[in-house]
Write a protein that holds these residues in place. Sequence first.
Motif, PDB file in Angstrom:
ATOM      1  N   ARG A  72       0.855  -1.327   0.016  1.00  0.00           N
ATOM      2  CA  ARG A  72      -0.033  -0.052   0.041  1.00  0.00           C
ATOM      3  C   ARG A  72       0.998   1.201  -0.089  1.00  0.00           C
ATOM      4  O   ARG A  72       1.966   1.051   0.402  1.00  0.00           O
ATOM      5  CB  ARG A  72      -1.017  -0.139   1.140  1.00  0.00           C
ATOM      6  CG  ARG A  72      -0.221   0.066   2.453  1.00  0.00           C
ATOM      7  CD  ARG A  72      -1.195   0.153   3.548  1.00  0.00           C
ATOM      8  NE  ARG A  72      -0.641   0.322   4.893  1.00  0.00           N
ATOM      9  CZ  ARG A  72       0.082   1.361   5.394  1.00  0.00           C
ATOM     10  NH1 ARG A  72       0.315   2.329   4.881  1.00  0.00           N
ATOM     11  NH2 ARG A  72       0.574   0.947   6.652  1.00  0.00           N
ATOM     12  N   ALA A  73       0.305   2.169  -0.332  1.00  0.00           N
ATOM     13  CA  ALA A  73       1.171   3.522  -0.192  1.00  0.00           C
ATOM     14  C   ALA A  73       1.531   3.806   1.120  1.00  0.00           C
ATOM     15  O   ALA A  73       0.829   4.028   1.966  1.00  0.00           O
ATOM     16  CB  ALA A  73       0.411   4.772  -1.130  1.00  0.00           C
ATOM     17  N   GLN A  77       4.083   9.434   7.776  1.00  0.00           N
ATOM     18  CA  GLN A  77       3.982   8.988   9.237  1.00  0.00           C
ATOM     19  C   GLN A  77       4.527   7.562   9.196  1.00  0.00           C
ATOM     20  O   GLN A  77       5.234   7.095  10.236  1.00  0.00           O
ATOM     21  CB  GLN A  77       2.613   9.071   9.716  1.00  0.00           C
ATOM     22  CG  GLN A  77       2.362   8.732  10.975  1.00  0.00           C
ATOM     23  CD  GLN A  77       1.133   8.915  11.533  1.00  0.00           C
ATOM     24  OE1 GLN A  77       0.149   9.390  10.872  1.00  0.00           O
ATOM     25  NE2 GLN A  77       0.792   8.431  12.975  1.00  0.00           N
ATOM     26  N   ASP A  78       4.220   6.709   8.357  1.00  0.00           N
ATOM     27  CA  ASP A  78       4.921   5.404   8.229  1.00  0.00           C
ATOM     28  C   ASP A  78       6.344   5.330   7.859  1.00  0.00           C
ATOM     29  O   ASP A  78       7.186   4.632   8.881  1.00  0.00           O
ATOM     30  CB  ASP A  78       4.225   4.637   7.054  1.00  0.00           C
ATOM     31  CG  ASP A  78       2.971   4.326   6.938  1.00  0.00           C
ATOM     32  OD1 ASP A  78       2.104   4.120   8.027  1.00  0.00           O
ATOM     33  OD2 ASP A  78       2.179   4.251   5.944  1.00  0.00           O
ATOM     34  N   TRP A  79       6.917   6.349   7.026  1.00  0.00           N
ATOM     35  CA  TRP A  79       8.313   6.230   6.987  1.00  0.00           C
ATOM     36  C   TRP A  79       8.812   6.862   8.339  1.00  0.00           C
ATOM     37  O   TRP A  79       9.879   6.300   8.670  1.00  0.00           O
ATOM     38  CB  TRP A  79       8.651   7.287   6.064  1.00  0.00           C
ATOM     39  CG  TRP A  79       8.440   6.762   4.558  1.00  0.00           C
ATOM     40  CD1 TRP A  79       7.514   6.888   3.613  1.00  0.00           C
ATOM     41  CD2 TRP A  79       9.330   5.537   3.934  1.00  0.00           C
ATOM     42  NE1 TRP A  79       7.536   6.194   2.767  1.00  0.00           N
ATOM     43  CE2 TRP A  79       8.816   5.276   2.773  1.00  0.00           C
ATOM     44  CE3 TRP A  79      10.387   5.065   4.319  1.00  0.00           C
ATOM     45  CZ2 TRP A  79       9.315   4.234   1.782  1.00  0.00           C
ATOM     46  CZ3 TRP A  79      11.054   4.234   3.530  1.00  0.00           C
ATOM     47  CH2 TRP A  79      10.452   3.845   2.299  1.00  0.00           C
ATOM     48  N   ALA A 137      18.503   4.751  15.013  1.00  0.00           N
ATOM     49  CA  ALA A 137      17.776   6.114  15.410  1.00  0.00           C
ATOM     50  C   ALA A 137      16.498   6.280  14.790  1.00  0.00           C
ATOM     51  O   ALA A 137      16.287   5.583  13.608  1.00  0.00           O
ATOM     52  CB  ALA A 137      18.852   7.327  14.984  1.00  0.00           C
ATOM     53  N   MET A 138      15.449   6.798  15.162  1.00  0.00           N
ATOM     54  CA  MET A 138      14.076   6.911  14.674  1.00  0.00           C
ATOM     55  C   MET A 138      14.306   7.839  13.350  1.00  0.00           C
ATOM     56  O   MET A 138      14.763   9.065  13.679  1.00  0.00           O
ATOM     57  CB  MET A 138      13.119   7.558  15.652  1.00  0.00           C
ATOM     58  CG  MET A 138      12.837   6.475  16.693  1.00  0.00           C
ATOM     59  SD  MET A 138      12.576   4.965  16.151  1.00  0.00           S
ATOM     60  CE  MET A 138      10.850   5.303  15.416  1.00  0.00           C
ATOM     61  N   LEU A 139      13.783   7.704  12.295  1.00  0.00           N
ATOM     62  CA  LEU A 139      13.929   8.712  11.078  1.00  0.00           C
ATOM     63  C   LEU A 139      13.245   9.776  11.316  1.00  0.00           C
ATOM     64  O   LEU A 139      13.618  11.072  11.024  1.00  0.00           O
ATOM     65  CB  LEU A 139      13.169   7.683  10.172  1.00  0.00           C
ATOM     66  CG  LEU A 139      13.244   8.637   8.732  1.00  0.00           C
ATOM     67  CD1 LEU A 139      14.471   9.081   8.082  1.00  0.00           C
ATOM     68  CD2 LEU A 139      12.717   7.761   7.506  1.00  0.00           C
ATOM     69  N   ARG A 170      19.645   0.510   6.800  1.00  0.00           N
ATOM     70  CA  ARG A 170      18.692  -0.497   6.989  1.00  0.00           C
ATOM     71  C   ARG A 170      17.425   0.343   7.619  1.00  0.00           C
ATOM     72  O   ARG A 170      17.775   1.364   8.172  1.00  0.00           O
ATOM     73  CB  ARG A 170      18.868  -1.458   8.149  1.00  0.00           C
ATOM     74  CG  ARG A 170      19.966  -2.466   7.699  1.00  0.00           C
ATOM     75  CD  ARG A 170      20.125  -3.650   8.961  1.00  0.00           C
ATOM     76  NE  ARG A 170      21.271  -4.591   8.119  1.00  0.00           N
ATOM     77  CZ  ARG A 170      22.017  -5.163   8.904  1.00  0.00           C
ATOM     78  NH1 ARG A 170      22.325  -4.879  10.132  1.00  0.00           N
ATOM     79  NH2 ARG A 170      22.815  -6.127   8.426  1.00  0.00           N
ATOM     80  N   LEU A 171      16.246   0.156   7.009  1.00  0.00           N
ATOM     81  CA  LEU A 171      15.084   1.011   7.485  1.00  0.00           C
ATOM     82  C   LEU A 171      14.323  -0.236   8.126  1.00  0.00           C
ATOM     83  O   LEU A 171      13.836  -1.222   7.535  1.00  0.00           O
ATOM     84  CB  LEU A 171      14.139   1.381   6.705  1.00  0.00           C
ATOM     85  CG  LEU A 171      14.998   2.800   5.938  1.00  0.00           C
ATOM     86  CD1 LEU A 171      14.167   3.302   4.703  1.00  0.00           C
ATOM     87  CD2 LEU A 171      15.219   3.942   6.945  1.00  0.00           C
TER      88      LEU A 171
END
Length: 195
Positions: A72-73, A77-79, A137-139, A170-171
């Motif tokens: 899904r797109a 906020q997801d990123w 670290a949080m993006l 890595r994400l």
Amino acid sequence: TARLQTVSRNANPAYWEVINAFKKRTGTPILLNTSFNNNAEPIVDSVADAIATFLTTELDGLVVGPFLVKKRAATLQDWTALAVSLPPYVSLHQTRAYKAPDRRETHCEISTTHFSSDSVRISHDLFNLLMRIEGEAMLGDLLNTIAPDQAKRDAVMEGLRRLWEQRLVRLHPSQAARMDQDCDQTLDQHNRLSA
């Protein structure tokens, strides 16, 4: 060339059913099975590898056990809820080079330790963001360190996505989020047992 393999209903009923369903739709009881990877990685070896490859390629779906995953797109906020980490085989560099006989310029690069000639040039903003990572670290937190210039933030996000596709960063869900999820599952199990 091909290596033909047969699948019996008794040995692997789930895969046999996939082949049989394909036969019913097409009249052909054969599936082509290729290696599961892209040009930036060896063959997928875990569910995490499979998900990363699925998300960074043009695959339409991913089957893991009984689950079918579709894309899904992703929203911003997801990123920003993802953690960023550097694999142990990458390093960050800054080099100075002559752009003209009387003018030098600083270049920022990320490279793998096993193929140092395969350095990828990155922006100064992305370099500075990656240098802030200690473990993970949080993006969203990292993006907040960039000036509120939306064009810069978008450029950094695009750079991160390209590096992720090449497996240079890595994400992933943060370790804290995974621990929270594990605790929630443990509490659910405890509540079911004590009910």
